[in-house]
Motif scaffolding. Sequence first.
Motif, short mmCIF file in Angstrom:
data_model
loop_
_atom_site.label_atom_id
_atom_site.label_comp_id
_atom_site.label_asym_id
_atom_site.label_seq_id
_atom_site.Cartn_x
_atom_site.Cartn_y
_atom_site.Cartn_z
N GLN A 157 36.40 19.28 43.27
CA GLN A 157 36.19 18.41 42.12
C GLN A 157 37.10 17.18 42.18
N THR A 158 38.36 17.41 42.56
CA THR A 158 39.31 16.30 42.67
C THR A 158 38.93 15.37 43.82
N ARG A 159 38.41 15.93 44.91
CA ARG A 159 37.94 15.10 46.01
C ARG A 159 36.85 14.15 45.55
N THR A 160 35.96 14.68 44.71
CA THR A 160 34.87 13.84 44.18
C THR A 160 35.43 12.68 43.38
N VAL A 161 36.44 12.95 42.55
CA VAL A 161 37.06 11.89 41.73
C VAL A 161 37.71 10.84 42.64
N ILE A 162 38.43 11.29 43.67
CA ILE A 162 39.08 10.37 44.59
C ILE A 162 38.05 9.45 45.24
#
Length: 325
Positions: free
Chosen positions: A173-178
Amino acid sequence: MATTDELAVRTEDLGKTYGDTPAVVGLDLAVPRGVTFGFLGPNGAGKTTTINMLCTLLRPTAGRAFVAGHDVVAEPHAVRERLGLVFQETTLDMDLTAQEALRFHAELFGVPWRQSRRTVAALLELVGLTECRSRPVREFSGGMRRRLEIARGLLTAPQVLFLDEPTTGLDPQTRTVIWEHLHRLRQERGITLFLTTHHLEEAEHCDLLAIMDNGQVEVEGTPAELKAEVAGDTVLLRTRDDVAAARVVGERFGIEASSGPEGVRLSVADGAAFVPKFCAEAGIPVVSATVTPPSLDDVFLHHTGRTIRAERSGPLTVEDVGRRR
């Protein structure tokens, strides 16, 4: 062919050797301005070594390299003025606030105070950290720290932003935000993103991709072009008799197939059309069928003989270096 001035990054037979051990061999790249370019490969493939040479942190032992039109060996200061760098491991001072971290970096690079105040505020807004600007970095999550490092890499308005494994250790999920932030900054600023990764999902974000293994580029192209090179869909069949089914696939359909614990595996141009044809003509009951289009992991397997998913993600060891060609 594009000239050096028209390219964000260009290398000619670039190489780096440690003693008798080559880390990067005969690297030829031509990365256009304004694209997202990625190196896909396992840990130890030579990706970080390449980035360090392009960023003037490591001197090549062979060949030449140019970043934003400048030679990395002959014009290191000009190269550094035109690039930003996000390291694989975090280099933030945990005791500083987000705002202090960026202002300190701006001061190191000689950005005038008034200009740095405006720039820092704009970058914190760009990466979604404005509300957290007065919080110490040690209170940030891994994703927030990564976004702050990206903002720091943009402080000097680089033409090329190098990102070494930008989302390592982060959850999906954090990868998607990055990546949402990376896509936005490229659209707004028109910079070139040059990244390394061993995440297949991350590689899909790239406009151009080079698969690297054992210090060499095995193949290069868009993700779609690379996947198109792999021969067809992968079909996995579970039948009442997998050994007999694999034999029938070969004898009746002229397609090479293998049987194993997971079922019968084969590659065919149109898997969706093959499955009903097999069910109708093979005379062997099918329990289940799965059709998977080519992936970047299939591309990696095709060119290196192994899958990147099977590669461990731990640090490089002395034994790993010894196994390189």
